[in-house]
Design an enzyme around this catalytic site. Sequence first.
Site, PDB file in Angstrom:
ATOM      1  N   LYS A  17       0.879  -1.197   0.036  1.00 44.34           N
ATOM      2  CA  LYS A  17       0.152   0.151  -0.039  1.00 44.34           C
ATOM      3  C   LYS A  17       0.672   1.391   0.111  1.00 44.34           C
ATOM      4  CE  LYS A  17       1.144   1.111   4.573  1.00 44.34           C
ATOM      5  NZ  LYS A  17       1.613   2.282   5.080  1.00 44.34           N
ATOM      6  N   PRO A 111       9.670  -4.554   0.071  1.00 46.13           N
ATOM      7  CA  PRO A 111      10.803  -4.315   1.132  1.00 46.13           C
ATOM      8  C   PRO A 111      10.107  -4.182   2.456  1.00 46.13           C
ATOM      9  CG  PRO A 111      10.802  -2.593  -0.584  1.00 46.13           C
ATOM     10  CD  PRO A 111       9.717  -3.604  -0.994  1.00 46.13           C
ATOM     11  N   GLY A 117       3.752  -1.302   4.099  1.00 52.45           N
ATOM     12  CA  GLY A 117       2.688  -2.311   4.461  1.00 52.45           C
ATOM     13  C   GLY A 117       3.011  -3.746   4.408  1.00 52.45           C
ATOM     14  N   GLY A 118       4.169  -4.045   3.792  1.00 53.39           N
ATOM     15  CA  GLY A 118       4.276  -5.395   3.429  1.00 53.39           C
ATOM     16  C   GLY A 118       3.999  -6.475   4.816  1.00 53.39           C
ATOM     17  N   ASP A 153      -2.230  -1.449  11.369  1.00 52.16           N
ATOM     18  CA  ASP A 153      -2.364  -1.301   9.659  1.00 52.16           C
ATOM     19  C   ASP A 153      -2.935  -2.499   9.113  1.00 52.16           C
ATOM     20  OD1 ASP A 153      -1.279   1.229   9.249  1.00 52.16           O
ATOM     21  OD2 ASP A 153       0.656   0.710   8.309  1.00 52.16           O
TER      22      ASP A 153
HETATM   23  O1  C5P Z   1       0.304  -0.861  15.329  1.00 48.67           O
HETATM   24  P1  C5P Z   1       1.739  -1.358  14.945  1.00 48.67           P
HETATM   25  O2  C5P Z   1       2.088  -2.492  15.528  1.00 48.67           O
HETATM   26  O3  C5P Z   1       1.996  -1.528  13.508  1.00 48.67           O
HETATM   27  O4  C5P Z   1       2.632  -0.139  15.483  1.00 48.67           O
HETATM   28  C1  C5P Z   1       4.158  -0.004  15.430  1.00 48.67           C
HETATM   29  C2  C5P Z   1       4.585   1.063  16.482  1.00 48.67           C
HETATM   30  O5  C5P Z   1       4.371   2.315  15.657  1.00 48.67           O
HETATM   31  C3  C5P Z   1       3.737   1.299  17.611  1.00 48.67           C
HETATM   32  O6  C5P Z   1       4.357   0.419  18.521  1.00 48.67           O
HETATM   33  C4  C5P Z   1       3.968   2.832  17.933  1.00 48.67           C
HETATM   34  O7  C5P Z   1       4.969   3.035  18.367  1.00 48.67           O
HETATM   35  C5  C5P Z   1       3.853   2.939  16.336  1.00 48.67           C
HETATM   36  N1  C5P Z   1       2.545   3.712  16.098  1.00 48.67           N
HETATM   37  C6  C5P Z   1       1.931   5.013  16.696  1.00 48.67           C
HETATM   38  N2  C5P Z   1       0.838   5.288  16.239  1.00 48.67           N
HETATM   39  C7  C5P Z   1       0.250   4.692  15.384  1.00 48.67           C
HETATM   40  C8  C5P Z   1       0.533   3.518  14.893  1.00 48.67           C
HETATM   41  C9  C5P Z   1       1.953   3.010  15.113  1.00 48.67           C
HETATM   42  O8  C5P Z   1       2.587   5.484  17.578  1.00 48.67           O
HETATM   43  N3  C5P Z   1      -1.301   4.895  14.983  1.00 48.67           N
END
Ligand code: C5P
Length: 301
Positions: A17, A111, A117-118, A153
């Site tokens: 994405k 990558p 978003g991989g 995501d």
């Molecule tokens: O949700 P996900 O595990 O992909 O997020 C990875 C990291 O990105 C989270 O631990 C956080 O540090 C940051 N993040 C954030 N706010 C979001 C999505 C991700 O701070 N809306």
Amino acid sequence: MLGSRQPASLSRQAPAKVNLFLRVLARRPDGFHELETVMARLERLQDTLLLEPLPPGQLELRLVAAGPAGLAVGDIPLTDENLVLKAARLLQPLASPAAAGVRITLVKRVPSAAGLGGGSSDAAAALAALHDYWSLDAGQNQLRALAAQLGSDVPFFLADSAWVLCTGRGEVLTPVSTSRRLPLVLARPAAGLSTPAVFRACTPEPHGPAAETFLKSLKTSNTSQSAQALHNSLQTPAVRLNSQVAELQRILQRENVVAHQMTGSGSAYFAICYSVRQACCIAARLRQLGVSWVQVSCTSA
Ligand code: C5P
């Protein structure tokens, strides 16, 4: 629930994405950030998951790098930290104990640490594929809840719509109806970026540009109006953390493209081009300049 017969092998695509709009609104007490982002799935850029039967209880993950030489897969864990394995472990309790085990071969073309978003798409594809493989009857809502547990995501990749407005921490979905098929050239510099590090370094923009303006611009036939409404709050911190992003920005600035921007938390960068042909020409120049990963794609309509 589950039938006792041996499931057939099955495969599933996990598309990448781009974020055409992303505004960080505020930091949240739970450590995440409140945001509004418009994401679009991509054509011709996807990982593939292949599921094959193993004896009951067994779960195995293999990784195959299928992209160009610049595609780094060495930093993708094959441990329980891997989102595909996490997805499998979340679904396994819903299957019967006699259910077949599974070997998942993950063919990587997208990558990592790129904002494409991989990993999230792989996780969503694993949930959907294992749901079919184990003949489960979890509803859409249950799968979405499991997806949100895996990452902000991940629910996007289960949506029917290729374009979605994502709010909350990214897991609240509003489908966007558009038939825009934007030709893109995508590039990822040698160094990736860590999503938590980029979010930590960002400054929320409570009064910044609104996704609404971008969405309205999509309804006009004027692509340059949408181009002016592109935004990514994470680009400024990403450029501070990785000077190669700024380098890509400088290179694409010199090209006569519709618009250009970093996707997600980077480090991949994209330009919206006037045609696929133009995207291919720019891709060739980027490769000549030694940019480590370059790809031409289109947003899915
Ligand atoms: O949700 P996900 O595990 O992909 O997020 C990875 C990291 O990105 C989270 O631990 C956080 O540090 C940051 N993040 C954030 N706010 C979001 C999505 C991700 O701070 N809306």
